[in-house]
Write a protein that holds these residues in place. Structure first.
Motif, mmCIF file in Angstrom:
data_model
loop_
_atom_site.group_PDB
_atom_site.id
_atom_site.type_symbol
_atom_site.label_atom_id
_atom_site.label_comp_id
_atom_site.label_asym_id
_atom_site.label_seq_id
_atom_site.Cartn_x
_atom_site.Cartn_y
_atom_site.Cartn_z
ATOM 1 N N VAL A 238 1.161 -1.207 0.249
ATOM 2 C CA VAL A 238 0.021 -0.143 -0.020
ATOM 3 C C VAL A 238 0.998 1.028 0.022
ATOM 4 O O VAL A 238 1.512 1.652 0.706
ATOM 5 N N ASP A 239 0.423 1.859 -0.612
ATOM 6 C CA ASP A 239 1.699 3.294 -1.436
ATOM 7 C C ASP A 239 0.369 4.658 -1.110
ATOM 8 O O ASP A 239 0.585 4.604 -1.946
ATOM 9 N N LEU A 240 0.330 5.208 -0.011
ATOM 10 C CA LEU A 240 -0.784 6.411 0.104
ATOM 11 C C LEU A 240 -0.269 7.370 -0.229
ATOM 12 O O LEU A 240 -1.363 8.429 -0.397
ATOM 13 N N GLU A 241 1.737 8.121 -0.289
ATOM 14 C CA GLU A 241 1.702 8.918 -0.883
ATOM 15 C C GLU A 241 1.285 9.297 -2.465
ATOM 16 O O GLU A 241 0.813 9.535 -3.341
ATOM 17 N N ARG A 242 1.502 7.467 -3.007
ATOM 18 C CA ARG A 242 1.024 7.548 -4.600
ATOM 19 C C ARG A 242 -0.168 7.253 -4.619
ATOM 20 O O ARG A 242 -0.282 6.933 -6.236
ATOM 21 N N ARG A 243 -1.194 6.931 -3.340
ATOM 22 C CA ARG A 243 -2.373 6.179 -3.827
ATOM 23 C C ARG A 243 -2.088 4.869 -4.773
ATOM 24 O O ARG A 243 -3.565 5.100 -5.374
ATOM 25 N N SER B 291 -5.173 -12.367 -10.962
ATOM 26 C CA SER B 291 -4.975 -11.962 -9.798
ATOM 27 C C SER B 291 -3.592 -10.723 -9.136
ATOM 28 O O SER B 291 -4.478 -9.726 -8.363
ATOM 29 N N THR B 292 -3.062 -11.354 -9.633
ATOM 30 C CA THR B 292 -2.151 -9.624 -9.235
ATOM 31 C C THR B 292 -2.212 -8.387 -10.574
ATOM 32 O O THR B 292 -1.853 -8.435 -11.420
ATOM 33 N N ARG B 293 -2.241 -7.664 -9.751
ATOM 34 C CA ARG B 293 -2.794 -6.356 -10.129
ATOM 35 C C ARG B 293 -1.819 -4.981 -9.444
ATOM 36 O O ARG B 293 -2.210 -5.228 -7.919
ATOM 37 N N THR B 294 -2.195 -3.635 -9.872
ATOM 38 C CA THR B 294 -2.207 -2.587 -8.907
ATOM 39 C C THR B 294 -3.618 -1.533 -9.458
ATOM 40 O O THR B 294 -3.826 -1.720 -10.480
ATOM 41 N N LEU B 295 -3.463 -1.346 -8.459
ATOM 42 C CA LEU B 295 -4.946 -0.648 -8.571
ATOM 43 C C LEU B 295 -4.539 0.634 -7.668
ATOM 44 O O LEU B 295 -3.950 1.297 -7.066
ATOM 45 N N PRO B 296 -5.335 1.792 -8.525
ATOM 46 C CA PRO B 296 -5.290 3.667 -7.805
ATOM 47 C C PRO B 296 -6.566 3.039 -6.776
ATOM 48 O O PRO B 296 -7.187 2.737 -6.779
ATOM 49 N N LEU B 297 -6.266 4.124 -5.670
ATOM 50 C CA LEU B 297 -6.894 4.547 -4.655
ATOM 51 C C LEU B 297 -7.491 5.673 -4.808
ATOM 52 O O LEU B 297 -7.102 6.166 -4.853
ATOM 53 N N PRO B 298 -9.471 5.614 -4.527
ATOM 54 C CA PRO B 298 -9.440 6.725 -4.622
ATOM 55 C C PRO B 298 -9.833 7.629 -3.510
ATOM 56 O O PRO B 298 -9.312 6.686 -2.130
ATOM 57 N N GLN B 299 -10.361 8.471 -3.256
ATOM 58 C CA GLN B 299 -10.296 9.443 -1.401
ATOM 59 C C GLN B 299 -10.880 8.191 -1.079
ATOM 60 O O GLN B 299 -10.071 8.290 0.311
ATOM 61 N N LEU B 300 -11.794 8.368 -0.604
ATOM 62 C CA LEU B 300 -12.548 6.960 -0.204
ATOM 63 C C LEU B 300 -11.411 6.244 0.672
ATOM 64 O O LEU B 300 -11.593 6.368 2.437
ATOM 65 N N VAL B 301 -11.238 5.433 0.004
ATOM 66 C CA VAL B 301 -9.916 4.539 0.620
ATOM 67 C C VAL B 301 -8.925 4.970 1.359
ATOM 68 O O VAL B 301 -8.041 4.081 2.042
ATOM 69 N N VAL B 302 -8.379 5.623 0.173
ATOM 70 C CA VAL B 302 -6.731 7.021 1.454
ATOM 71 C C VAL B 302 -7.726 7.108 2.400
ATOM 72 O O VAL B 302 -6.566 6.669 3.504
ATOM 73 N N GLU B 303 -8.221 7.524 2.681
ATOM 74 C CA GLU B 303 -9.181 8.096 3.517
ATOM 75 C C GLU B 303 -9.423 6.910 4.906
ATOM 76 O O GLU B 303 -9.006 6.743 5.966
ATOM 77 N N ALA B 304 -10.132 6.060 4.830
ATOM 78 C CA ALA B 304 -10.009 5.275 5.376
ATOM 79 C C ALA B 304 -9.624 4.269 5.633
ATOM 80 O O ALA B 304 -9.161 3.802 7.024
ATOM 81 N N LEU B 305 -8.186 3.732 5.006
ATOM 82 C CA LEU B 305 -6.777 3.476 5.162
ATOM 83 C C LEU B 305 -6.260 4.237 6.466
ATOM 84 O O LEU B 305 -5.427 3.448 6.670
#
Length: 379
Positions: A223-228, A253-267
């Motif tokens: 998880v990279d919260l800075e790069r989301r 199944s191995t994949r890189t996903l961008p994190l939306p703001q809702l997920v960033v805040e929750a994590l």
């Protein structure tokens, strides 16, 4: 009788037999044809059971995922060996496989394994009221596929002339379309879980479509919260009675996903909550680097996650399983008009056919809008 080269590289005298002269002559002609064509004749006298034991030990266990080996070994032990194990591998016939599968499909497993007889108070098969507890179509198909894979390996090693299991067809199971939560209900669920210690996990399930094992196997290093961004690269599964982190089933199944703001805040909030739990646990904390561990840092039992969903489901009168949160994400993405190939990559499907067949379903309102649009063009 004919002299032929066998799969062991030795030239041997082999005899053929048949109920009639024509049958024996046809077998002899086939042997001679193989010899003239340079095809070695299988000479192994091993039984199906002996070969399956070799296949599991030398091919499946070293080269397949632990969960796959566990499933194959179970099918071999419970179904294949009792049903076909005593037969000679090279003499196994298509008709024998078909007859055995048909019998397997129609057998009551309760009667066969005497489950009811072993109960303190028998209530069905043992007292003459057969419960008709038969194997599912999906299970029969899986058993057939294990046998087919094993015989394909035997074919590659020139132990059999052909894969007789490939010549047998089994009914394909029908899959219901994914039943996701309506958007309004999904919002209520997240609101209800706002103070839950795994609120961030439920946010990820609903917004990223991650599987249960992927969620529980997620590590902070992925998880990279800075790069989301978030990398799905591990899966928590129970294998051989122990929780293990394993590789995903397929490369997709191995994949890189961008994190939306809702997920960033929750994590971010979850990271702070976990730091408090770590401090409270003190020396009992077992650091595993997991995003969603137990209260002492150890891998979280998958069944406990399923149980945590139970109270929410009952409160809102839902029939959905925890896995249906993943369905919710995928169906909402499709409803929003996201291209199937993008949804496929977010979900980690091997191809978009799975995405469309299992998850995509149009609501009555969507069908009405589509048909109204068409009729408007014809007026």
């Amino acid at each position: 009788m004919a002299y032929v080269t066998t799969s062991s590289g030795i030239r041997k005298r082999m005899y053929v037999y048949g109920k009639t002269w024509n049958e024996a002559d046809a077998k002899l002609t086939e042997l001679k044809s193989m010899e003239h064509g340079g095809i070695p004749v299988p000479d192994s006298e091993s039984t199906v059971a002996e070969f399956l034991a070799y296949w599991l030990a030398e091919e499946v266990e070293p080269n397949r995922r632990p969960k796959t080996y566990q499933g194959y070994a179970s099918v071999v032990t419970v179904h294949l060996v009792p049903g076909l194990g005593k037969k000679k591998l090279r003499k196994l016939r298509t008709q024998e496989v078909r007859t055995w599968l048909n019998r397997l499909r129609n057998e009551c497993q309760c009667c066969k394994r005497e489950w009811d007889k072993n109960r303190t108070e028998p209530r069905c098969c043992a007292v003459g009221h057969c419960c008709q507890r038969k194997l599912s179509t999906r299970m029969v198909q899986y058993i057939h596929s294990v046998l087919r894979n094993a015989l394909q390996h035997a074919l590659r090693e020139e132990l059999v002339l052909r894969n007789v299991a490939r010549l047998v067809r089994t009914p394909a199971p029908s899959y219901a379309t994914g039943q996701g939560l309506p958007t309004s209900v999904a919002k209520l669920v997240l609101k209800e879980l706002r103070d839950h210690r795994f609120y961030a996990l439920y946010v990820l399930a609903l917004t990223m479509g991650m599987r249960r094992g992927e969620l529980l196997g997620l590590s902070w290093t992925a998880v990279d919260l800075e790069r989301r961004t978030l990398i799905v690269a591990t899966n928590l599964q129970r294998v051989g009675g122990e929780l293990q982190l394993v590789q995903p089933k397929t490369a997709s199944s191995t994949r890189t996903l961008p994190l939306p703001q809702l997920v960033v805040e929750a994590l971010t909030e979850h990271q702070e909550r976990q730091a408090q739990e770590r401090a409270a646990a003190g020396t009992e904390w077992k650091e595993n680097g997991l995003v969603f561990p137990s209260r002492i840092g150890t891998p979280y039992e998958p069944d406990n996650l399923r149980r945590s969903w139970g109270p929410i489901r009952r409160k809102f009168g839902l029939t959905h399983r925890f896995h249906d949160l993943r369905h919710t994400c995928i169906t909402l993405l499709l409803d929003l008009g996201v291209p199937p190939h993008v949804v496929m990559e977010i979900a980690g499907h091997s191809d978009h056919g799975v995405t469309m067949k299992v998850y995509a379903h149009a609501s009555l309102d969507e069908k009405r809008r589509a048909l109204d649009k068409l009729s408007g063009e014809l007026v």
